[in-house]
Design a protein around this motif. Structure first.
Motif, PDB file in Angstrom:
ATOM      1  N   LEU A   1      -7.332   1.151  -0.275  1.00  0.00           N
ATOM      2  CA  LEU A   1      -6.246   0.261  -0.686  1.00  0.00           C
ATOM      3  C   LEU A   1      -6.041  -0.859   0.324  1.00  0.00           C
ATOM      4  O   LEU A   1      -5.834  -2.018  -0.039  1.00  0.00           O
ATOM      5  CB  LEU A   1      -4.945   1.050  -0.844  1.00  0.00           C
TER       6      LEU A   1
ATOM      7  N   TYR B   1      -3.275  -6.196  -8.569  1.00  0.00           N
ATOM      8  CA  TYR B   1      -3.018  -4.902  -9.184  1.00  0.00           C
ATOM      9  C   TYR B   1      -1.699  -4.916  -9.954  1.00  0.00           C
ATOM     10  O   TYR B   1      -1.613  -4.422 -11.079  1.00  0.00           O
ATOM     11  CB  TYR B   1      -3.007  -3.795  -8.127  1.00  0.00           C
TER      12      TYR B   1
ATOM     13  N   SER C   1     -14.570  -0.035  -3.932  1.00  0.00           N
ATOM     14  CA  SER C   1     -13.136  -0.321  -3.883  1.00  0.00           C
ATOM     15  C   SER C   1     -12.658  -1.129  -5.089  1.00  0.00           C
ATOM     16  O   SER C   1     -11.503  -1.527  -5.135  1.00  0.00           O
ATOM     17  CB  SER C   1     -12.732  -1.061  -2.595  1.00  0.00           C
TER      18      SER C   1
ATOM     19  N   THR D   1       0.833  -1.205   0.000  1.00  0.00           N
ATOM     20  CA  THR D   1       0.000   0.000   0.000  1.00  0.00           C
ATOM     21  C   THR D   1       0.861   1.246   0.000  1.00  0.00           C
ATOM     22  O   THR D   1       0.607   2.202  -0.737  1.00  0.00           O
ATOM     23  CB  THR D   1      -0.930   0.005   1.231  1.00  0.00           C
TER      24      THR D   1
ATOM     25  N   TRP E   1      -7.793  -4.224  -1.847  1.00  0.00           N
ATOM     26  CA  TRP E   1      -6.846  -4.539  -2.910  1.00  0.00           C
ATOM     27  C   TRP E   1      -5.971  -5.717  -2.547  1.00  0.00           C
ATOM     28  O   TRP E   1      -5.820  -6.086  -1.403  1.00  0.00           O
ATOM     29  CB  TRP E   1      -5.972  -3.322  -3.210  1.00  0.00           C
TER      30      TRP E   1
ATOM     31  N   THR F   1      -6.256   5.631   1.114  1.00  0.00           N
ATOM     32  CA  THR F   1      -5.438   4.702   1.900  1.00  0.00           C
ATOM     33  C   THR F   1      -6.306   3.589   2.492  1.00  0.00           C
ATOM     34  O   THR F   1      -5.950   2.407   2.435  1.00  0.00           O
ATOM     35  CB  THR F   1      -4.714   5.444   3.030  1.00  0.00           C
TER      36      THR F   1
ATOM     37  N   TYR G   1     -11.370  -1.744  -8.894  1.00  0.00           N
ATOM     38  CA  TYR G   1     -10.529  -0.931  -9.766  1.00  0.00           C
ATOM     39  C   TYR G   1     -10.543  -1.441 -11.199  1.00  0.00           C
ATOM     40  O   TYR G   1     -10.864  -2.602 -11.456  1.00  0.00           O
ATOM     41  CB  TYR G   1      -9.091  -0.889  -9.260  1.00  0.00           C
TER      42      TYR G   1
END
Length: 229
Positions: free
Chosen positions: A187, A195, A217, A162, A191, A184, A219
């Motif tokens: 992430l 990614y 959240s 992160t 996540w 923050t 992506y």
């Protein structure tokens, strides 16, 4: 006897073909598109419904000064039949219907429209960040994307992962407009190592664009050359 031999021959050929096909299935890597949707699950009907609601909200907004003006009754009505339990199950969130709407109203109330960055006439290989009422976005050139990939390869998970993401995008032009506390938390909560793989799959001439939805959240990562098509 000849018929028996011919039958055995066909059986053997069929067996070889099955083994070859199984081998192909075992060694074929996950495609780029599959990598990108694994973390988003955006094909789920409840997520598609939520995306449509967001689009309707955006279409209904007007501007006064540098802020959005919205009709709370209209937005409330959009959620009349929304299944918040399924939404939470798919996204891993812990919203109530009222807390989700409250977060949306807060995002609309606090978003400053003048914070939108200029494109500076550069559409590809751009390094920049921007934020909308319902998303964070950053553009990374091919070289900057490779820097992110390498950094995430060196240390790819947990708090350090992160920190690497935040550290790289924090120096991009326009980074001051991003709400770092919310990003923050997103992430950390939503996540994982996909990614890095998404960047590897997508990066190429023109660089990449990463979008994060503030409420799910989830992506997306696409090439900058595809983003403006």
């Amino acid at each position: 006897m000849e018929k028996f031999k011919i039958k055995n021959l066909f059986v053997n050929i069929f067996s070889i073909m099955v083994c070859l096909c199984m081998g192909i299935l075992l060694v074929t890597p996950v495609s780029a598109s599959e990598e990108n949707i694994q973390n988003r699950k955006e094909s789920n009907p409840i997520i598609l419904e939520f995306n449509k609601i967001q689009d309707k909200i955006t279409e209904s907004l007007s501007i006064e000064g540098n802020h959005y003006v919205y009709d709370k009754n209209y937005i409330n009505h959009l959620f009349d039949e929304f299944d918040i339990n399924t939404f939470n199950e798919i996204t891993g969130k812990k919203y109530t219907l009222e807390s989700l709407k409250s977060d949306i109203y807060y995002a609309l109330d606090t978003y400053i429209i003048s914070n939108q960055i200029s494109t500076y006439g550069t559409y590809y290989n751009r390094n920049a960040t921007e934020e909308g009422w319902n998303y964070w976005r950053w553009y990374m050139s091919e070289a900057k994307t490779n820097e992110m990939i390498q950094s995430l390869t060196n240390i790819s998970n947990g708090e350090l992962g992160t920190s690497i993401i935040l550290g790289i995008i924090s120096v991009l032009p326009g980074a001051g407009v991003i709400g770092w506390a919310g990003l923050t938390a997103t992430l950390k909560a939503g996540w994982n190592g996909l990614y890095r793989q998404s960047l590897i799959n997508v990066n190429g001439p023109g660089g990449t664009v990463t979008d994060i939805n503030k409420f799910t959240s989830y992506y997306t990562v696409v090439r900058q050359t595809d983003f403006y098509v």
